[in-house]
Motif scaffolding. Structure first.
Motif: not given
Length: 258
Positions: A22-46
């Motif tokens: 429904i709202r993929p932009s939330v996922g992109f926002a979450a990834a950006k925030l996590i990366e900005d916090a100094g982390c590597e983001v991975v998105v496994p098949s789920q």
């Protein structure tokens, strides 16, 4: 601002079904925030966290889904979800499903220990105190039930929202009272759900804010739908979108721009 003693931990983003569909932009926002916090983001098949099955008493399906999730995210340092309800299922209820199976119980406990809701992860784990974002206008924040009561999320989103340039927080009456969604509850008990969300819509409107924020997309869709049906001029957005500087995205329930 981030305080960290780790070297770029790997974070598995559990996107959630609603965000994905429904709202993929939330996922992109979450990834950006996590990366900005100094982390590597991975998105496994789920797949689904199993909460609908769990809440409906179908432990067999919930257990099978839990095993799939734990398999998918076994190679990460943290599991983060932009949803208090899904994070609550992963963190609080996965261990329940395997309580009578010692080996799986240990595995579920270890999985739960590395699992966090997005905003709690940023503030409580990574030490984020502010974000580089701007949003012009007043917002009101709804404390979703699972995030608040299962995970203790209340001050964290407000702390980060206070750092957003141009944003002011206008607290609604009873921000911690249920919106009436509750997943399958809204389906099984439609009239009760509608009565609850009607009161919530009144409180949102009376806050005077032009934007409603929350950390759970299901709650936001429920409230946004009611506000729209009542003709109330309030936009609904996931808190991650505003914190990530994506507050100009079409609001929930509005058609996407072409």
């Amino acid at each position: 601002m981030v305080q960290s003693h780790e070297a770029r931990p790997r974070v598995g983003l559990f996107a959630t079904c609603l965000v994905d569909l429904i709202r993929p932009s939330v996922g992109f926002a979450a990834a950006k925030l996590i990366e900005d916090a100094g982390c590597e983001v991975v998105v496994p098949s789920q797949t689904c966290c199993g909460q609908p099955a769990f809440n409906s008493g179908d432990r067999r399906t919930a257990r099978a889904l839990a095993l799939q999730v734990m398999d998918a995210f076994q190679g990460v340092d943290y599991v983060v979800a932009p949803s208090g309800s899904c994070a609550g299922q992963l963190k609080k209820h996965f261990p329940e499903l395997f309580a009578d199976e010692p080996d799986l119980a240990r595995r579920a406990d270890a999985f739960a220990a590395k699992t966090h809701e997005l905003i709690s992860f940023l503030v409580d784990v990574r030490g984020v105190t502010k974000v580089a974002a701007r949003f012009d206008g007043a917002v009101t924040y709804h404390d979703s039930c699972s995030g608040l009561r299962e995970l203790g999320i209340k001050g964290q989103p407000r702390k980060l929202l206070e750092s957003v340039d141009g944003l002011t927080i206008a607290e609604m009456k009873d921000p911690d009272v249920c919106c009436g969604f509750g997943g399958t509850f809204a389906v099984k008990y439609g009239e009760i759900s509608d009565a609850i969300v009607s009161k919530k819509a009144d409180n949102v409107s009376h806050s005077g804010a032009g934007t409603l924020l929350a950390g759970d997309l299901g709650c936001l869709m429920n409230m946004a739908g009611k506000l729209q049906r009542l003709g109330r001029p309030v936009q609904a957005r996931h808190v991650a979108e505003v914190l990530a500087g994506m507050g100009d995205e079409p609001a929930i329930g509005e058609p996407a721009r072409r």
